[in-house]
Design a protein around this motif. Structure first.
Motif, PDB file in Angstrom:
ATOM      1  N   THR A 174       0.938  -1.647  -0.246  1.00 18.01           N
ATOM      2  CA  THR A 174      -0.134  -0.031   0.618  1.00 18.01           C
ATOM      3  C   THR A 174       0.528   1.253  -0.002  1.00 18.01           C
ATOM      4  O   THR A 174       0.302   2.055  -1.049  1.00 18.01           O
ATOM      5  CB  THR A 174      -0.692   0.081   1.514  1.00 18.01           C
ATOM      6  N   ALA A 175       1.664   1.663   1.071  1.00 21.82           N
ATOM      7  CA  ALA A 175       3.044   1.796   0.893  1.00 21.82           C
ATOM      8  C   ALA A 175       3.508   2.654  -0.279  1.00 21.82           C
ATOM      9  O   ALA A 175       3.671   3.411  -1.210  1.00 21.82           O
ATOM     10  CB  ALA A 175       4.096   2.466   1.955  1.00 21.82           C
ATOM     11  N   GLY A 176       4.031   1.715  -0.863  1.00 20.84           N
ATOM     12  CA  GLY A 176       4.692   1.606  -1.951  1.00 20.84           C
ATOM     13  C   GLY A 176       3.361   1.886  -3.557  1.00 20.84           C
ATOM     14  O   GLY A 176       4.291   3.091  -4.317  1.00 20.84           O
ATOM     15  N   LEU A 177       2.829   1.309  -3.453  1.00 21.77           N
ATOM     16  CA  LEU A 177       2.044   2.347  -4.988  1.00 21.77           C
ATOM     17  C   LEU A 177       0.937   3.512  -4.702  1.00 21.77           C
ATOM     18  O   LEU A 177       0.895   4.115  -5.630  1.00 21.77           O
ATOM     19  CB  LEU A 177       0.380   1.050  -4.678  1.00 21.77           C
ATOM     20  N   SER A 178       1.305   4.034  -3.362  1.00 27.94           N
ATOM     21  CA  SER A 178       0.981   4.981  -2.957  1.00 27.94           C
ATOM     22  C   SER A 178       1.852   6.057  -3.120  1.00 27.94           C
ATOM     23  O   SER A 178       1.535   6.868  -4.025  1.00 27.94           O
ATOM     24  CB  SER A 178      -0.166   5.415  -1.707  1.00 27.94           C
ATOM     25  N   LEU A 179       2.877   6.019  -2.867  1.00 28.32           N
ATOM     26  CA  LEU A 179       4.019   6.745  -3.370  1.00 28.32           C
ATOM     27  C   LEU A 179       4.156   7.314  -4.526  1.00 28.32           C
ATOM     28  O   LEU A 179       4.547   8.110  -4.810  1.00 28.32           O
ATOM     29  CB  LEU A 179       4.890   6.145  -2.688  1.00 28.32           C
ATOM     30  N   ALA A 180       4.408   6.016  -5.276  1.00 30.39           N
ATOM     31  CA  ALA A 180       4.260   5.672  -6.904  1.00 30.39           C
ATOM     32  C   ALA A 180       3.420   6.900  -7.211  1.00 30.39           C
ATOM     33  O   ALA A 180       3.485   7.461  -8.103  1.00 30.39           O
ATOM     34  CB  ALA A 180       4.881   4.405  -7.300  1.00 30.39           C
ATOM     35  N   ALA A 350     -10.819   2.924  -0.145  1.00 22.09           N
ATOM     36  CA  ALA A 350      -8.505   3.258   0.990  1.00 22.09           C
ATOM     37  C   ALA A 350      -8.344   3.667  -0.038  1.00 22.09           C
ATOM     38  O   ALA A 350      -7.001   4.768   0.966  1.00 22.09           O
ATOM     39  CB  ALA A 350      -8.820   2.138   2.235  1.00 22.09           C
ATOM     40  N   PHE A 351      -7.725   2.586  -0.818  1.00 21.06           N
ATOM     41  CA  PHE A 351      -6.283   3.357  -1.646  1.00 21.06           C
ATOM     42  C   PHE A 351      -7.119   4.593  -2.359  1.00 21.06           C
ATOM     43  O   PHE A 351      -6.352   5.573  -2.494  1.00 21.06           O
ATOM     44  CB  PHE A 351      -5.875   1.999  -2.450  1.00 21.06           C
ATOM     45  N   THR A 352      -8.203   4.629  -3.118  1.00 25.64           N
ATOM     46  CA  THR A 352      -8.128   5.809  -3.688  1.00 25.64           C
ATOM     47  C   THR A 352      -8.121   6.990  -2.458  1.00 25.64           C
ATOM     48  O   THR A 352      -7.925   8.712  -3.282  1.00 25.64           O
ATOM     49  CB  THR A 352      -9.637   5.858  -3.850  1.00 25.64           C
ATOM     50  N   SER A 353      -8.931   6.730  -1.331  1.00 25.66           N
ATOM     51  CA  SER A 353      -8.514   8.077   0.075  1.00 25.66           C
ATOM     52  C   SER A 353      -7.672   8.154   0.132  1.00 25.66           C
ATOM     53  O   SER A 353      -7.290   9.417   0.752  1.00 25.66           O
ATOM     54  CB  SER A 353      -9.163   7.416   1.237  1.00 25.66           C
ATOM     55  N   ILE A 354      -6.218   7.549   0.444  1.00 25.22           N
ATOM     56  CA  ILE A 354      -4.917   7.453   0.816  1.00 25.22           C
ATOM     57  C   ILE A 354      -4.676   9.031  -0.811  1.00 25.22           C
ATOM     58  O   ILE A 354      -3.806   9.886  -0.306  1.00 25.22           O
ATOM     59  CB  ILE A 354      -4.104   6.160   0.583  1.00 25.22           C
ATOM     60  N   LEU A 355      -5.046   8.597  -1.777  1.00 28.02           N
ATOM     61  CA  LEU A 355      -4.013   9.476  -2.786  1.00 28.02           C
ATOM     62  C   LEU A 355      -5.196  10.981  -3.025  1.00 28.02           C
ATOM     63  O   LEU A 355      -3.943  11.925  -2.892  1.00 28.02           O
ATOM     64  CB  LEU A 355      -4.410   8.562  -4.714  1.00 28.02           C
ATOM     65  N   GLY A 356      -6.138  11.011  -2.622  1.00 24.29           N
ATOM     66  CA  GLY A 356      -6.984  12.241  -2.372  1.00 24.29           C
ATOM     67  C   GLY A 356      -5.746  13.101  -1.430  1.00 24.29           C
ATOM     68  O   GLY A 356      -5.658  13.735  -0.699  1.00 24.29           O
ATOM     69  N   GLY A 357      -6.108  12.191  -0.476  1.00 26.17           N
ATOM     70  CA  GLY A 357      -4.925  12.377   0.713  1.00 26.17           C
ATOM     71  C   GLY A 357      -4.446  13.230   0.954  1.00 26.17           C
ATOM     72  O   GLY A 357      -4.002  14.079   2.117  1.00 26.17           O
ATOM     73  N   ALA A 358      -3.397  12.406  -0.112  1.00 27.62           N
ATOM     74  CA  ALA A 358      -2.288  12.726   0.213  1.00 27.62           C
ATOM     75  C   ALA A 358      -2.075  14.387  -1.020  1.00 27.62           C
ATOM     76  O   ALA A 358      -1.130  15.057  -0.475  1.00 27.62           O
ATOM     77  CB  ALA A 358      -0.960  11.650  -0.911  1.00 27.62           C
ATOM     78  N   TYR A 359      -2.873  14.380  -1.617  1.00 28.11           N
ATOM     79  CA  TYR A 359      -2.923  15.860  -2.292  1.00 28.11           C
ATOM     80  C   TYR A 359      -3.184  16.659  -1.614  1.00 28.11           C
ATOM     81  O   TYR A 359      -2.739  17.975  -1.308  1.00 28.11           O
ATOM     82  CB  TYR A 359      -3.624  15.532  -4.084  1.00 28.11           C
ATOM     83  N   GLN A 360      -4.597  16.438  -1.063  1.00 27.72           N
ATOM     84  CA  GLN A 360      -4.710  17.365   0.044  1.00 27.72           C
ATOM     85  C   GLN A 360      -3.932  17.881   1.258  1.00 27.72           C
ATOM     86  O   GLN A 360      -3.446  19.226   1.155  1.00 27.72           O
ATOM     87  CB  GLN A 360      -6.207  17.322   0.891  1.00 27.72           C
ATOM     88  N   GLY A 361      -3.465  17.106   1.653  1.00 32.54           N
ATOM     89  CA  GLY A 361      -2.300  16.999   2.080  1.00 32.54           C
ATOM     90  C   GLY A 361      -1.040  17.875   2.528  1.00 32.54           C
ATOM     91  O   GLY A 361      -0.459  18.653   2.943  1.00 32.54           O
ATOM     92  N   GLU A 362      -0.714  17.493   0.516  1.00 38.24           N
ATOM     93  CA  GLU A 362       0.605  18.100   0.712  1.00 38.24           C
ATOM     94  C   GLU A 362       0.386  19.278   0.556  1.00 38.24           C
ATOM     95  O   GLU A 362       1.483  19.916   0.354  1.00 38.24           O
ATOM     96  CB  GLU A 362       0.960  17.372  -1.089  1.00 38.24           C
ATOM     97  N   LYS A 363      -0.926  20.002  -0.302  1.00 41.78           N
ATOM     98  CA  LYS A 363      -0.835  21.538  -0.682  1.00 41.78           C
ATOM     99  C   LYS A 363      -0.959  22.295   0.894  1.00 41.78           C
ATOM    100  O   LYS A 363      -0.141  23.597   0.653  1.00 41.78           O
ATOM    101  CB  LYS A 363      -2.310  21.765  -1.434  1.00 41.78           C
ATOM    102  N   ALA A 364      -1.793  21.707   1.268  1.00 44.36           N
ATOM    103  CA  ALA A 364      -1.471  22.374   2.876  1.00 44.36           C
ATOM    104  C   ALA A 364      -0.001  22.282   3.433  1.00 44.36           C
ATOM    105  O   ALA A 364       0.321  23.229   3.878  1.00 44.36           O
ATOM    106  CB  ALA A 364      -2.352  21.780   3.823  1.00 44.36           C
ATOM    107  N   PHE A 365       1.056  21.193   3.040  1.00 43.15           N
ATOM    108  CA  PHE A 365       2.575  21.394   3.333  1.00 43.15           C
ATOM    109  C   PHE A 365       3.136  22.608   2.775  1.00 43.15           C
ATOM    110  O   PHE A 365       3.639  23.094   3.362  1.00 43.15           O
ATOM    111  CB  PHE A 365       3.148  20.085   3.140  1.00 43.15           C
ATOM    112  N   GLU A 366       2.608  22.434   1.296  1.00 42.78           N
ATOM    113  CA  GLU A 366       3.593  23.837   1.034  1.00 42.78           C
ATOM    114  C   GLU A 366       2.577  25.564   0.898  1.00 42.78           C
ATOM    115  O   GLU A 366       4.066  25.920   0.635  1.00 42.78           O
ATOM    116  CB  GLU A 366       2.545  22.966  -0.942  1.00 42.78           C
ATOM    117  N   TYR A 367       1.436  25.111   1.880  1.00 42.98           N
ATOM    118  CA  TYR A 367       1.489  26.310   2.193  1.00 42.98           C
ATOM    119  C   TYR A 367       2.953  26.828   2.815  1.00 42.98           C
ATOM    120  O   TYR A 367       2.568  28.029   3.389  1.00 42.98           O
ATOM    121  CB  TYR A 367       0.452  26.583   2.888  1.00 42.98           C
TER     122      TYR A 367
END
Length: 441
Positions: A174-180, A350-367
């Motif tokens: 799960t971690a590997g596919l999400s990161l990819a 759950a896998f698609t939620s990981i992808l969507g959550g990662a994008y949203q968190g990334e934009k907050a981190f970028e801020y």
């Protein structure tokens, strides 16, 4: 009270336009125009919605609904629905304001969300920027909890229970596919989400409707029980003993976990849409709460209540809960294939939620830290997914609920302060809605 109260206030302030224009919003989200990419943005409006839905249609729709029904009784489903209906106005305002105050980063990508609205829309100077930073910090923490750990935990549990996959192997995969996927940025996340979300939702809904058809004789009694328990001072059923406040607490908490109305996360995804109209994208984003809770969560809850699975106990005498309860409901009509289908749906959701959550968190981190340090977030998120797969489910959900609440507080305050602006934007757009209706007729 703050979640439902803000939703109710915005609904009245906008003259009930979110409810009155729900039909327009659904046509705008599913129509051909939403699949056409405009000039201002990174992905099509439809892909933006799918990215937001990828983050919301997850374990909350299967595991969260079952947990709410066991802990709060069948009446919790009513409060989930009420929270979603009030959340339509909240999510509409979130997405509208996010698109209105978005901006481009150094890579030419669109960035937006409550943190930018607080900084540039409130007119409070440094105080607004500080409030945006606080929200962004909570959003990053929440992405690790609701977006990473909770989803990975459900994937590992489903794969182990149904297919015998060791937890460690499931965590690594799960971690590997999400990161990819997330290393490819928003376009990669949107492409995978737009491909998986409609297919997995249709597959799960088809199976759930088959379960309801199989126990259709119990449907009237099941619906009556749900509404009776929603208003009963002792709303317990299925082994859950509690008060009306307990029913409301579990219904609203799991509803927010599922559709994320009031958290502002949908606005982060909406800001990436290639659209020239903040209001149109706001209406498209609003449908996420409808699809997530009013459709997917509803059929899950009805299937559990009408199949007779609620109240079942395991060999140790403990109430069956979580994904196991939903599997039991599907198996009662569809046999072993029903259980496998639920497990497969848990993994995909759950896998698609990981992808969507990662994008949203990334934009907050970028801020907070700028675009150059985004790789650090992506690696940290993958580690959170890896760790969360083997963590205790109760601890993961508790951490997620706390992070959700911390995100809601500054976001809801911002929505209340800018409610007048949102109402004016919606009023100005109303002629366009009427024109579309006349054209349809």
């Amino acid at each position: 009270a703050l979640l439902a109260g803000t939703g109710a206030f915005l609904l009245v302030r906008t003259r009930f336009l979110p409810w009155r224009n729900l039909g327009y919003a659904l046509r705008a989200a599913l129509g051909r125009e939403a699949r056409v990419k405009g000039r201002d943005g990174d992905v099509t409006p439809f892909a933006s919605l799918m990215t937001a839905l990828a983050a919301t249609i997850g374990t909350g729709n299967i595991v969260g609904v079952a947990t709410a029904l066991v802990a709060g009784g069948p009446g919790a489903l009513v409060w989930m629905e009420l929270a979603a209906l009030l959340g339509l106005s909240t999510k509409l305002s979130e997405c509208l304001l996010a698109v209105k105050f978005r901006r481009q980063n150094r890579r030419g990508e669109m960035c937006g969300g409550p943190m930018y609205v607080m900084r540039d829309g409130l007119g409070l100077g440094r105080l607004g920027a500080a409030l945006g930073a606080v929200y962004a910090l909570f959003a990053v923490c929440s992405s690790f909890g609701i977006g990473g750990m909770a989803q990975a935990n459900s994937i590992a549990g489903a794969l182990e229970a149904s297919f015998g996959v060791p937890v460690r192997a499931a965590a690594l995969a799960t971690a590997g596919l999400s990161l990819a996927v997330i290393l490819g940025g928003v376009k990669s996340v949107a492409r995978v989400s737009a491909g998986l979300v409609p297919v997995m939702a249709a597959l799960y809904l088809g199976a759930a409707l088959a379960v309801l058809w199989g126990c259709r004789e119990n449907l009237p009694a099941g619906i009556a029980l749900i509404f009776r328990c929603a208003l009963s001072p002792r709303a317990a059923a299925g082994g859950a003993a509690g008060t009306l406040m307990n029913t409301i607490r579990w219904g609203v908490a799991r509803g927010v976990f599922s559709n994320e109305s009031g958290m502002g996360s949908a606005g982060i995804s909406a800001a990436s849409a290639a659209t020239s109209s903040p209001v149109r994208q706001g209406y498209i984003g609003m449908t996420g709460a409808f699809f997530d809770t009013c459709v997917v969560c509803t059929v899950t809850g009805l299937a559990i209540c009408c199949s007779g699975a609620l109240g079942a106990v395991d060999a140790a005498g403990n109430a069956v809960d979580g994904a196991a309860l939903t599997i039991l409901a599907f198996r009662s009509v569809l046999g072993p294939a029903g259980g496998l289908l639920v497990s497969f749906s848990v993994v995909l959701f759950a896998f698609t939620s990981i992808l969507g959550g990662a994008y949203q968190g990334e934009k907050a981190f970028e801020y907070l830290f700028g675009v150059r340090r985004v790789l650090l977030y992506r690696l940290a998120f993958a580690l959170a997914v890896l760790w969360g797969a083997a963590a205790e489910l109760e601890a993961v959900f508790c951490f997620s609920d706390i992070c959700n609440a911390l995100m809601c507080l500054p976001n809801l305050l911002c929505l209340l302060l800018l409610s007048g602006l949102a109402a004016r934007e919606l009023d100005d757009f109303q002629p366009e809605v009427r024109r579309k209706r006349r054209k349809k007729l």
